[in-house]
Design an enzyme around this catalytic site. Structure first.
Site, PDB file in Angstrom:
ATOM      1  N   TYR A 136      71.994   7.844  29.793  1.00  0.00           N
ATOM      2  CA  TYR A 136      73.162   7.087  29.337  1.00  0.00           C
ATOM      3  C   TYR A 136      73.774   7.737  28.099  1.00  0.00           C
ATOM      4  CZ  TYR A 136      75.949   3.333  27.251  1.00  0.00           C
ATOM      5  OH  TYR A 136      76.966   2.612  26.674  1.00  0.00           O
ATOM      6  N   LYS A 140      77.267   9.692  27.395  1.00  0.00           N
ATOM      7  CA  LYS A 140      78.207   9.153  26.415  1.00  0.00           C
ATOM      8  C   LYS A 140      78.620  10.234  25.407  1.00  0.00           C
ATOM      9  CE  LYS A 140      79.626   5.531  26.047  1.00  0.00           C
ATOM     10  NZ  LYS A 140      80.849   4.918  26.631  1.00  0.00           N
TER      11      LYS A 140
END
Length: 343
Positions: A136, A140
């Site tokens: 994740y 990002k």
């Protein structure tokens, strides 16, 4: 009057941004999302796929400011994260440029600079990390780079960009933190605390995160010092990590943890679980509660200096951590108690 598009506007943060824009009297508010999850006659909805340029360009037509809040939740696979957080963000940048959008505010993550080591009063001079602990935050980071590169690679671009890096978002309608705490308590997992419980971290109430986003959009123009910058946004009052879940436990009548399991023990258990999850991936996808990232994240000291946001954006928290916890408690008691009791 400016027109706004909130990409991911049906999600947790995105919907709060939409509501804040409407509350201050904005008349041209649009949402782009993969599905419509609520009704509001004051909003124009655009249903589409962030990975498809044509879908985004239709939504960006006539828009001045875009907030990019869309992202899959934690616990998904790298391929999905990459396709949305990286490919989708790259497509959105192109759509903004092709459509003449003036501003793009990207919702990043404070963990783009987190590799498992403690962060004490960290600021924006911290570099991206060489090795992320989860997909994740890796994606990002790549998404943030794609946005900020607009200012770096094309100083004369008509699209002004910046990134907001919230830390530990919580609040009413949260679908991750508080529900996980309360479901864990319902299942009897509240008896255990991993680590000493003394590590400080930032929890940031949802209204403060929204406030940071709106300030960025209100103040950012091409050529300004905000263009091309990243900003940490927090409540500016770090507390021990376990204060939040313990507050949630006790608010719903559950006991606080009785047993502390040493971090070293949980680290190797999580390492083993991650190994077997990876081993079984070709056969079956598993989303375990205990992961290496979660163990490290919940045991590390992680809090940030927000002087840059104070200076450039005029940011300061508008809701304290305690008031935010009280509001979150009250909302969950009304809206989620039945859901939690069924788990």
């Amino acid at each position: 009057m400016k027109s706004y598009l909130v990409v991911g506007g049906c999600g947790f943060l995105g919907r709060y941004i939409v509501e804040a824009l409407l509350a201050r009297g904005e008349k041209k508010v649009h949402i782009f999302d993969i599905r419509k999850s609520f009704e509001d006659d004051r909003v124009t909805f655009h249903i589409g796929d962030i990975r498809k340029l044509e879908d985004l360009e239709r939504a960006c037509k006539g828009i001045d400011t875009v907030f990019h809040t869309a992202s899959p939740t934690h616990g998904m696979g790298y391929d999905l994260y990459y396709s949305v957080n990286v490919t989708g963000t790259e497509m959105l940048v192109k759509a903004c440029q092709n459509s003449g959008v003036a501003q793009l505010v990207y919702t990043s993550s404070s963990s783009v600079v987190f590799n498992g080591a403690d962060i004490v009063n960290g600021d924006e001079t911290l570099p991206y990390v060489g090795q992320h602990l989860d997909p994740y935050n890796k994606t990002k980071e790549l998404g943030e780079r794609a946005v900020l590169d607009v200012a770096t690679n094309d100083p004369n671009s008509k699209l002004a960009v910046c990134a907001i890096r919230p830390a530990g978002i919580f609040g009413p309608r949260d679908v991750q933190g508080w529900p996980q705490f309360l479901i864990a308590a319902k299942e009897g997992k509240n008896k255990f605390m991993f680590g000493t419980g003394k590590n400080l971290c930032d929890w940031t109430y949802i209204d403060n995160v929204v406030h940071g986003h709106l300030l960025a959009a209100d103040k950012m123009v091409p050529g300004s010092k905000i263009n091309g910058q990243a900003y940490f946004i927090t409540n500016d009052e770090p507390i021990p990590f376990w204060n939040m879940p313990i507050y949630a436990y006790e608010a719903f009548g559950y006991e606080k943890p009785k047993f502390k399991i040493p971090f070293a023990v949980m680290y190797y258990i999580a390492l083993l679980i991650d190994f077997f999850v990876a081993l079984l991936k070709p056969i079956k996808t598993i989303h375990p509660t205990i992961t290496l990232f979660r163990m490290v994240y919940t045991n590390a000291t992680r809090y940030f200096n927000i002087n840059k946001a104070k200076r450039d954006l005029g940011y300061k928290p508008i809701v304290s951590v305690q008031e935010g916890m009280d509001r979150t408690r009250d909302w969950f008691k009304i809206n989620y108690s039945q859901f939690i009791n069924k788990k």
